[in-house]
Design an enzyme around this catalytic site. Structure first.
Site, short mmCIF file in Angstrom:
data_model
loop_
_atom_site.label_atom_id
_atom_site.label_comp_id
_atom_site.label_asym_id
_atom_site.label_seq_id
_atom_site.Cartn_x
_atom_site.Cartn_y
_atom_site.Cartn_z
N SER A 164 0.84 -1.20 0.00
CA SER A 164 0.00 0.00 0.00
C SER A 164 0.87 1.24 0.00
O SER A 164 2.09 1.18 0.18
CB SER A 164 -0.87 0.01 1.25
OG SER A 164 -0.06 0.25 2.39
N LYS A 165 0.21 2.37 -0.19
CA LYS A 165 0.92 3.64 -0.18
C LYS A 165 1.61 3.84 1.17
O LYS A 165 2.70 4.39 1.26
CB LYS A 165 -0.07 4.77 -0.45
CG LYS A 165 0.52 6.16 -0.28
CD LYS A 165 -0.33 7.22 -0.92
CE LYS A 165 -0.22 8.58 -0.24
NZ LYS A 165 1.07 8.98 0.24
N ARG A 166 0.95 3.36 2.21
CA ARG A 166 1.53 3.52 3.55
C ARG A 166 2.88 2.81 3.68
O ARG A 166 3.78 3.30 4.34
CB ARG A 166 0.54 3.00 4.61
CG ARG A 166 0.54 3.88 5.83
CD ARG A 166 -0.58 3.56 6.81
NE ARG A 166 -1.89 3.48 6.20
CZ ARG A 166 -2.77 2.49 6.44
NH1 ARG A 166 -2.44 1.50 7.25
NH2 ARG A 166 -3.95 2.49 5.87
#
Ligand code: GLU
Length: 509
Positions: free
Chosen positions: A265-267
């Site tokens: 994910s972007k995280r």
């Protein structure tokens, strides 16, 4: 249906920047299309108006262009099946929903959101999960339970309704996924999915299947997150009577977090300091900006090579593939079943390899662009020499400037630790003598010639090179480390070398 011409599609929804996993999906579609002499289509799936993000479509287009993924048919290129934006195909979906209503494969449902919620709550109290399915539909407000007159009356009075698929009660749904193998699902596990929403827009499922059929798609290659939808899609093909031309499915393994568990994910990118988007993205609504591989200094060829091998293997030890080589080698049979751990160090390694393989002139071109961005200047010839000297030492183009700054600017400070360790009065004396020698220099100023005369001078002075060379490096670059010292001298030039030695001797006295 194996002999059909290959027609594949990448079908992103413009709900934000294209995730790197989406780029890989587009790439695999493209590789199969080119490998088979087939057609690569891009369709924009924008039927969910609530999730529309301005600029996202343009972002998708620029990202694919940057990666060298070429489209044959798309909203921007046109094609025989235009339009390629689902929002522009709205009328068509209603027509197909009507076909399913007429054949008894779909029905109108009038349940309000409040009624659905109430039913959900009621069942929850009985510890049952609410599913609008073959059993429940007979207790709900729809054209299966209401009289034909009542249904007509409600529609005529403008009451909102949706159209649902009437999933058969007990049917086995079988299909073969080209990557996962045989899939068998019982229809009783599938709920009566909404096909047309109350706003008159189709849902993803209906629009996707209708368009894949009309666009004569031969292979649906998409991320594994869509695997649960595939049985429903098979049911839709059946309901339409299109089973004999149904595309083959290939669900790609997920890109996993660097730790190996769960979807990337972007995280994860934020946490570990890497991009998960091809290009930088500035969210027009929040003003938030997300980093991109391009802006981080990756070459598109390196990123493509990295992504290609993230989920596909050539069956050999070869790791470096140009796009042409990928096209020649690619097959769906060699796509792995299990998820691929996203290892940014591997991406960096690829970037390094591609930089090493570049010609000095090509790399110099990038260097000049980078210098320009930073307001620095240098001649073409010098850029070529810097590129050659730095090529093996960098991972990103911008490091040509950050790690090679001394080529373009004299040091403004000297690394204290290196000074303490390497700068001595004896070395300063030797460097002063060397500067004098350079002032009377005759002939070509080449690394070999400079090295010979410096060594001769040190021999005359009765000194060893060991203590002098690091001091000379310090004078030239302001620190320790870096490319070949004689390269640094000759690239900076004779006069600049004299200047830097004199400045250092004064500053560090
Ligand atoms: N619009 C879907 C997406 O955003 C497409 C899935 C598919 O390829 O069927 O990924």
């Amino acid at each position: 249906m194996t002999d059909r011409p290959v027609r594949v599609r990448f079908a992103p929804s413009p709900t934000g920047p294209l995730h790197i996993g989406g780029v890989r999906t587009a790439l695999y579609n493209y590789l199969l299309a080119r490998h088979t002499g087939g057609t690569m289509i891009l369709r924009i799936e924008d039927t969910d108006q609530t999730r529309f993000v301005p600029g996202a479509e343009d972002y998708i287009r620029r990202s694919l262009e940057w990666c060298g993924i070429q489209l044959d048919e798309s909203p921007w290129h046109g094609g025989a099946h235009a339009p390629y934006r689902q929002s522009e195909r709205k009328a068509l979906y209603m027509q197909y929903a009507q076909q399913l209503l007429d054949s008894g494969n779909a029905y109108y449902a009038f349940d309000t959101p409040e009624e659905l919620e109430a039913m959900r709550e009621r069942l929850k109290a009985e510890k049952v999960d609410f599913q609008y399915n073959g059993v429940m539909r007979m207790q709900m407000k729809n054209s299966l339970t209401l009289s034909a007159d009542e249904v007509q009356r409600r529609i005529a009075s403008g009451e909102p309704y949706v159209i649902r698929l009437k999933v058969p009660l007990k049917e086995e749904i079988r299909f073969t996924d080209l990557i996962r193998g045989h899939v068998v699902v019982q229809s009783s596990t599938i709920d009566d999915k909404v096909l047309m929403k109350s706003d008159g827009m189709p849902t993803y499922h209906l629009a996707n299947v209708v368009d894949d059929h009309l666009m004569e798609i031969s292979h649906v290659i998409r991320g594994e997150e869509w695997l649960p939808s595939a049985p429903l899609h098979v049911l839709l093909y059946r309901a339409f009577g299109w089973e004999s031309t149904m595309p083959q499915f290939a669900h790609l393994p997920l890109l996993l977090k660097p730790e190996g568990e769960g979807k990337l994910s972007k995280r994860d990118g934020d946490k570990h300091g890497f991009a998960v988007f091809p290009l930088q993205w500035n969210n027009p609504e929040t003003g938030e900006s997300s980093r991109g591989f391009r802006e981080d200094g990756y070459l598109p060829e390196a990123l493509v090579n990295f992504l290609a091998l993230l989920g596909w293997n050539p069956g050999t030890e070869q790791e470096i593939f140009s796009m042409e080589e990928l096209i020649a080698a690619f097959s769906l049979e060699r796509v792995n079943k299990s998820g691929a751990k996203f290892d940014i160090n591997k991406a960096k390694w690829y970037n390094q390899q591609y930089i090493k393989e570049m010609s000095d002139e090509q790399l110099a071109g990038f260097l000049l662009q980078e210098l320009d961005k930073q307001g620095l200047m240098c001649s073409n010839e010098k850029a070529v020499l810097v590129a050659r000297a730095m090529k093996e030492r960098i991972t990103f183009i911008h490091e040509l400037v950050s790690a090679g700054r001394f080529f373009f600017e004299a040091p403004v400070a000297y690394d204290a630790e290196t000074v303490a360790k390497k700068w001595t009065a004896d070395a300063a004396k030797a460097l002063t003598a060397f500067a004098e020698l350079l002032k009377g220099w005759q002939g070509e100023f080449t690394p070999a010639a400079v090295k010979t005369s410096l060594n001769d001078l040190l021999a005359q002075l009765g000194m060893k090179p060991g203590p002098v060379m690091p001091a000379l490096r310090l004078a030239m670059t302001g620190s320790g480390g870096g490319p070949d010292l004689m390269d640094i001298l000759t690239i900076c030039g004779r006069e600049e070398t004299i200047r830097r030695i004199e400045t250092a001797v004064k500053a560090l006295a």
